[in-house]
Design an enzyme around this catalytic site. Structure first.
Site, PDB file in Angstrom:
ATOM      1  N   ASP A   3     -12.004  19.704  15.983  1.00  0.00           N
ATOM      2  CA  ASP A   3     -11.312  19.651  17.263  1.00  0.00           C
ATOM      3  C   ASP A   3     -10.057  20.519  17.139  1.00  0.00           C
ATOM      4  O   ASP A   3      -9.622  20.840  16.026  1.00  0.00           O
ATOM      5  CB  ASP A   3     -10.949  18.199  17.562  1.00  0.00           C
ATOM      6  CG  ASP A   3     -10.272  18.021  18.902  1.00  0.00           C
ATOM      7  OD1 ASP A   3     -10.631  18.732  19.848  1.00  0.00           O
ATOM      8  OD2 ASP A   3      -9.372  17.177  18.996  1.00  0.00           O
ATOM      9  N   ASP A  22      -6.835  20.306  19.558  1.00  0.00           N
ATOM     10  CA  ASP A  22      -5.578  19.631  19.884  1.00  0.00           C
ATOM     11  C   ASP A  22      -5.415  18.349  19.072  1.00  0.00           C
ATOM     12  O   ASP A  22      -6.265  17.466  19.110  1.00  0.00           O
ATOM     13  CB  ASP A  22      -5.539  19.311  21.380  1.00  0.00           C
ATOM     14  CG  ASP A  22      -5.605  20.573  22.218  1.00  0.00           C
ATOM     15  OD1 ASP A  22      -4.667  21.380  22.129  1.00  0.00           O
ATOM     16  OD2 ASP A  22      -6.603  20.762  22.943  1.00  0.00           O
ATOM     17  N   ASP A  53      -9.313  13.591  15.918  1.00  0.00           N
ATOM     18  CA  ASP A  53      -8.143  12.714  15.913  1.00  0.00           C
ATOM     19  C   ASP A  53      -8.239  11.617  16.961  1.00  0.00           C
ATOM     20  O   ASP A  53      -7.339  10.778  17.031  1.00  0.00           O
ATOM     21  CB  ASP A  53      -6.866  13.531  16.174  1.00  0.00           C
ATOM     22  CG  ASP A  53      -6.806  14.069  17.594  1.00  0.00           C
ATOM     23  OD1 ASP A  53      -5.797  13.832  18.283  1.00  0.00           O
ATOM     24  OD2 ASP A  53      -7.781  14.729  18.019  1.00  0.00           O
TER      25      ASP A  53
END
Length: 234
Positions: A8, A10, A167
């Site tokens: 990922d 961000d 995250d």
């Protein structure tokens, strides 16, 4: 054997998740919706239909998703144009090490490809990615597995040979559903307890990801690092 890493963007490669939270809240409040950080965190990585459902569940059917989102983009673009973006600590070191070890690297992000590429170029990370995939290219966004299936296919590998870095809960669910070995790298929160059973491991930071891969390789691809194992069990 793990042959590639799909990450990922961000909150994992870029320290931008905090900006999304800030500007989602500011944009929503400008339309009269009392969005708080917990709401913004709750829609992290969610595909559009899922995000609309959640937001209208919180704020009512009058929540104008597209208008609020466009305002969020406007506010964040203005901020980034003036201040730039920041890489997460250890991102360049990890990506350089992955290249040296002959891992292939892909990005799986909700951000459009052009914007993601621009952000990564600003911080000197774009050159490390073999493949960049955006949720705009698939039928269903996270937590559906589509984007990870696309990234693995573009890498020419089965998902089981790819380590996914995420995250957020929605990102972890997406990568796990695709069949990737999924590692949580917590950013603004740590949803490890809710995701137990879906995770290959939990890493404190990007340096720990490198340690995890070293030990996994040493153990034939099946192990996770001691710190990651401890975090998973906490």
């Amino acid at each position: 054997m793990i042959k590639a890493v799909i990450s990922d963007m961000d909150g994992v490669m870029l320290d931008t998740e905090k900006l999304y939270v800030r500007f989602w809240c500011e944009a929503a409040r400008s339309f009269g919706f009392p969005m708080e950080p917990r709401h913004a965190l709750g829609i992290r990585s969610l595909g559009r239909p899922f995000a609309i459902e959640k937001l209208q569940g919180w704020f009512g059917e009058s929540f104008v998703y597209d208008e609020v989102r466009d305002k969020r983009v406007e506010l964040m673009d203005a901020f980034v144009a003036e201040n730039g973006v920041e890489a997460k600590q250890g991102a360049a070191e990890l990506l350089q090490w992955l290249r040296e070890q002959d891992y292939r690297v892909a990005l799986a992000t909700a951000t459009p490809v052009e914007r993601a590429s621009r952000y990564l170029e600003q911080v000197g990370l774009l050159r490390y990615f073999d493949v960049i995939c955006s949720a705009r290219e698939v039928a269903h966004g996270k937590p559906a597995p589509d984007i990870y299936l696309l990234a693995a296919a573009r890498l020419g590998l089965p998902p089981a040979e790819c380590l996914a870095l995420e995250d957020s809960q929605n990102g972890v669910r997406s990568a796990h559903a695709a069949g990737c070995r999924t590692v949580l790298v917590p950013d603004l929160d740590n949803p490890a307890a809710e995701l137990e059973g879906l995770l290959y491991g939990v890493a404190e930071n990007l340096q720990e990801v490198k340690n995890l891969l070293k030990k996994a390789s040493h153990r034939g691809g099946s192990g996770i690092s001691e710190t990651a194992q401890k975090r998973k069990l906490d």
